[in-house]
Design a protein around this motif. Structure first.
Motif, mmCIF file in Angstrom:
data_model
loop_
_atom_site.group_PDB
_atom_site.id
_atom_site.type_symbol
_atom_site.label_atom_id
_atom_site.label_comp_id
_atom_site.label_asym_id
_atom_site.label_seq_id
_atom_site.Cartn_x
_atom_site.Cartn_y
_atom_site.Cartn_z
ATOM 1 N N SER A 57 4.505 14.607 21.882
ATOM 2 C CA SER A 57 3.941 13.440 21.203
ATOM 3 C C SER A 57 2.807 13.903 20.296
ATOM 4 N N ALA A 58 2.552 13.108 19.285
ATOM 5 C CA ALA A 58 1.464 13.412 18.356
ATOM 6 C C ALA A 58 0.916 12.099 17.802
ATOM 7 N N THR A 59 -0.393 11.967 17.880
ATOM 8 C CA THR A 59 -1.084 10.814 17.302
ATOM 9 C C THR A 59 -2.095 11.339 16.292
ATOM 10 N N PHE A 60 -2.042 10.784 15.096
ATOM 11 C CA PHE A 60 -2.883 11.277 14.010
ATOM 12 C C PHE A 60 -3.441 10.089 13.242
ATOM 13 N N GLY A 61 -4.736 10.107 13.004
ATOM 14 C CA GLY A 61 -5.355 9.020 12.253
ATOM 15 C C GLY A 61 -6.456 9.514 11.342
ATOM 16 N N VAL A 62 -6.539 8.963 10.152
ATOM 17 C CA VAL A 62 -7.610 9.275 9.211
ATOM 18 C C VAL A 62 -8.094 7.964 8.598
ATOM 19 N N GLY A 63 -9.347 7.966 8.210
ATOM 20 C CA GLY A 63 -9.916 6.793 7.560
ATOM 21 C C GLY A 63 -11.062 7.195 6.658
ATOM 22 N N ALA A 64 -11.393 6.335 5.717
ATOM 23 C CA ALA A 64 -12.479 6.622 4.789
ATOM 24 C C ALA A 64 -13.129 5.312 4.349
ATOM 25 N N THR A 65 -14.434 5.369 4.167
ATOM 26 C CA THR A 65 -15.205 4.225 3.680
ATOM 27 C C THR A 65 -16.179 4.710 2.616
ATOM 28 N N ALA A 66 -16.264 3.963 1.528
ATOM 29 C CA ALA A 66 -17.232 4.250 0.470
ATOM 30 C C ALA A 66 -17.904 2.942 0.070
ATOM 31 N N HIS A 67 -19.230 2.919 0.049
ATOM 32 C CA HIS A 67 -19.902 1.689 -0.369
ATOM 33 C C HIS A 67 -21.230 2.016 -1.047
ATOM 34 N N ARG A 68 -21.667 1.061 -1.849
ATOM 35 C CA ARG A 68 -22.952 1.185 -2.531
ATOM 36 C C ARG A 68 -23.605 -0.188 -2.624
ATOM 37 N N LYS A 69 -24.928 -0.211 -2.414
ATOM 38 C CA LYS A 69 -25.698 -1.446 -2.499
ATOM 39 C C LYS A 69 -26.688 -1.367 -3.645
ATOM 40 N N TRP A 70 -26.846 -2.509 -4.314
ATOM 41 C CA TRP A 70 -27.911 -2.694 -5.281
ATOM 42 C C TRP A 70 -28.837 -3.794 -4.749
ATOM 43 N N GLU A 71 -29.716 -4.280 -5.598
ATOM 44 C CA GLU A 71 -30.624 -5.333 -5.164
ATOM 45 C C GLU A 71 -29.864 -6.581 -4.716
ATOM 46 N N ARG A 72 -28.837 -6.971 -5.480
ATOM 47 C CA ARG A 72 -28.084 -8.186 -5.148
ATOM 48 C C ARG A 72 -26.580 -7.946 -5.016
ATOM 49 N N ASP A 73 -26.141 -6.747 -5.253
ATOM 50 C CA ASP A 73 -24.708 -6.476 -5.268
ATOM 51 C C ASP A 73 -24.334 -5.423 -4.229
ATOM 52 N N GLU A 74 -23.095 -5.509 -3.786
ATOM 53 C CA GLU A 74 -22.556 -4.495 -2.877
ATOM 54 C C GLU A 74 -21.070 -4.327 -3.156
ATOM 55 N N LEU A 75 -20.629 -3.079 -3.237
ATOM 56 C CA LEU A 75 -19.225 -2.750 -3.475
ATOM 57 C C LEU A 75 -18.768 -1.829 -2.356
ATOM 58 N N LYS A 76 -17.610 -2.152 -1.760
ATOM 59 C CA LYS A 76 -17.145 -1.388 -0.605
ATOM 60 C C LYS A 76 -15.642 -1.174 -0.685
ATOM 61 N N PHE A 77 -15.221 0.056 -0.365
ATOM 62 C CA PHE A 77 -13.807 0.415 -0.289
ATOM 63 C C PHE A 77 -13.528 1.005 1.090
ATOM 64 N N GLU A 78 -12.371 0.637 1.655
ATOM 65 C CA GLU A 78 -11.944 1.176 2.944
ATOM 66 C C GLU A 78 -10.464 1.506 2.886
ATOM 67 N N ALA A 79 -10.058 2.546 3.618
ATOM 68 C CA ALA A 79 -8.652 2.902 3.717
ATOM 69 C C ALA A 79 -8.437 3.627 5.039
ATOM 70 N N GLY A 80 -7.232 3.522 5.580
ATOM 71 C CA GLY A 80 -6.945 4.182 6.847
ATOM 72 C C GLY A 80 -5.455 4.326 7.083
ATOM 73 N N TRP A 81 -5.122 5.279 7.945
ATOM 74 C CA TRP A 81 -3.718 5.546 8.286
ATOM 75 C C TRP A 81 -3.648 6.052 9.722
ATOM 76 N N ILE A 82 -2.802 5.429 10.520
ATOM 77 C CA ILE A 82 -2.549 5.848 11.897
ATOM 78 C C ILE A 82 -1.048 6.048 12.070
#
Length: 294
Positions: A57-82
Motif C-alpha cells: 500500500s502507498a499513501t501520498f499527499g501534498v499541499g500548498a498555500t500562498a497568501h498575502r495581506k495588505w491593509e484592507r485586502d487579502e489574497l489566498k491560493f490553496e491546492a492539494g492532492w491525496i
C-alpha cells in the motif's frame, strides 16, 4: 468545459480588479502596515505512508498555500492532492511438494484520490464587515465527482480579530458547474446556490495553532441537495520552518453521486448486471503532514 473556463477567467478578473487599486492609495496602505507582512507567505505540506512485503500500500499527499495581506485586502491560493494505492499480493508455488519456488505478483490499483484547488480574494469595508469572491475546484472520482467548480461572491462579518484568535462568518451566492463520473438525470449539473461558513483560528500556545473551517452549500435548483465540508487541523511548530500538522476533514452530501454496483439475487447469486445506486453520503479524511513555511 468552455463555460467553466469562462467562469474561472471572470473570477480572476474580479480578483485582479480588486487588487488594482490606485497607486497612491496602495502605497499609503502599505506604509501603514508592518513591513514584515508586506510579502507573500508560502506553506507546503507533505505526507506519505508506504508498506511492502506481505501487504502492499502507498499513501501520498501534498499541499500548498500562498497568501498575502495588505491593509484592507487579502489574497489566498490553496491546492492539494491525496492518493492511496493498494496492492493485492498473489503468491504461488512452482515445482513439487519437496522442491518448489514461490513467485509473487502484485496487482496495484488506486483506491482513493482527491484533488482540489481554491482561490479567494477578501476586501475589508470596515473593522467588522468585508466582501469576498472565491473559486473552488475539486475532483474526487471515488465520490463520483469528475469535476466540480463553485464560484462564490459574498460578504462576511469579522467577530474576533486579535493576535491569538480570529473568528469570522461569511455568506455568499454561488454558481456550481459539476460533471459527475456517472450522470444523474434527476439533478442539474449547473445550478445556483447559497453558501454559509465560518473560519476560526486560535493560538493555543506559542507553538501550537488550531484552525477550523466549515462550508455549507445549498442547491437552489434541488432543495434536497446540500453539502457540508468541515475541516479541523492542529499545527505544532518544531522550529521556525518545520511544523507537524494532523488534520481531519469531513465531507457530507445529502444527495451523493451515483455509482455502479453488481446486482445479486437474495440467495447471493451474481446476476451479472450492474445497477446505479447512490454512493456514501459521508467521506472522512485524516492526514498527518509535515509543513514547510517560507
Amino acid at each position: 468545459m468552455a463555460s467553466i473556463r469562462r467562469s474561472v477567467l471572470t473570477l480572476c478578473a474580479l480578483a485582479v480588479t480588486g487588487l488594482a487599486a490606485p497607486t497612491d492609495v496602495r502605497a499609503q496602505e502599505e506604509d501603514e502596515v508592518d513591513p514584515a507582512t508586506l510579502r507573500w507567505v508560502f506553506k507546503g505540506d507533505f505526507s506519505a505512508v508506504f508498506a511492502r512485503g506481505n501487504a502492499e500500500s502507498a499513501t501520498f499527499g501534498v499541499g500548498a498555500t500562498a497568501h498575502r495581506k495588505w491593509e484592507r485586502d487579502e489574497l489566498k491560493f490553496e491546492a492539494g492532492w491525496i492518493r492511496v494505492s493498494t496492492g493485492t499480493v498473489m503468491r504461488r508455488a512452482i515445482g513439487t511438494e519437496g522442491d518448489f519456488t514461490v513467485e509473487r505478483d502484485v496487482n496495484t490499483e488506486t483506491t482513493a484520490e482527491n484533488l482540489f484547488a481554491r482561490a479567494r480574494y477578501d476586501r475589508k469595508f470596515s473593522d467588522r464587515w468585508f466582501g469576498y469572491t472565491a473559486a473552488d475546484w475539486t475532483r474526487n472520482t471515488f465520490a463520483g465527482i469528475e469535476s466540480r467548480l463553485v464560484a462564490a461572491l459574498g460578504a462576511g462579518t469579522q467577530w474576533v480579530d486579535t493576535d491569538r484568535t480570529d473568528f469570522s462568518t461569511d455568506y455568499a451566492l454561488t454558481w456550481t458547474f459539476q460533471q459527475d463520473v456517472i450522470e444523474n438525470p434527476d439533478i442539474a449539473t449547473n445550478f445556483g446556490g447559497l453558501r454559509l461558513g465560518y473560519g476560526f483560528r486560535r493560538d493555543l500556545t506559542s507553538t501550537t495553532e488550531f484552525t477550523s473551517r466549515l462550508v455549507f452549500d445549498q442547491n437552489f435548483d434541488e432543495t434536497e441537495d446540500r453539502r457540508v465540508e468541515w475541516g479541523n487541523s492542529l499545527t505544532v511548530d518544531i522550529n521556525d520552518v518545520i511544523a507537524l500538522k494532523p488534520s481531519l476533514l469531513l465531507q457530507w452530501r445529502n444527495l451523493p453521486s451515483l455509482g455502479e454496483v453488481p446486482l445479486f439475487t437474495p440467495g447471493g447469486v451474481d446476476t451479472g448486471t450492474m445497477i446505479l445506486a447512490p454512493l456514501e453520503k459521508l467521506d472522512t479524511t485524516f492526514t498527518l503532514a509535515l509543513v514547510l513555511s517560507l
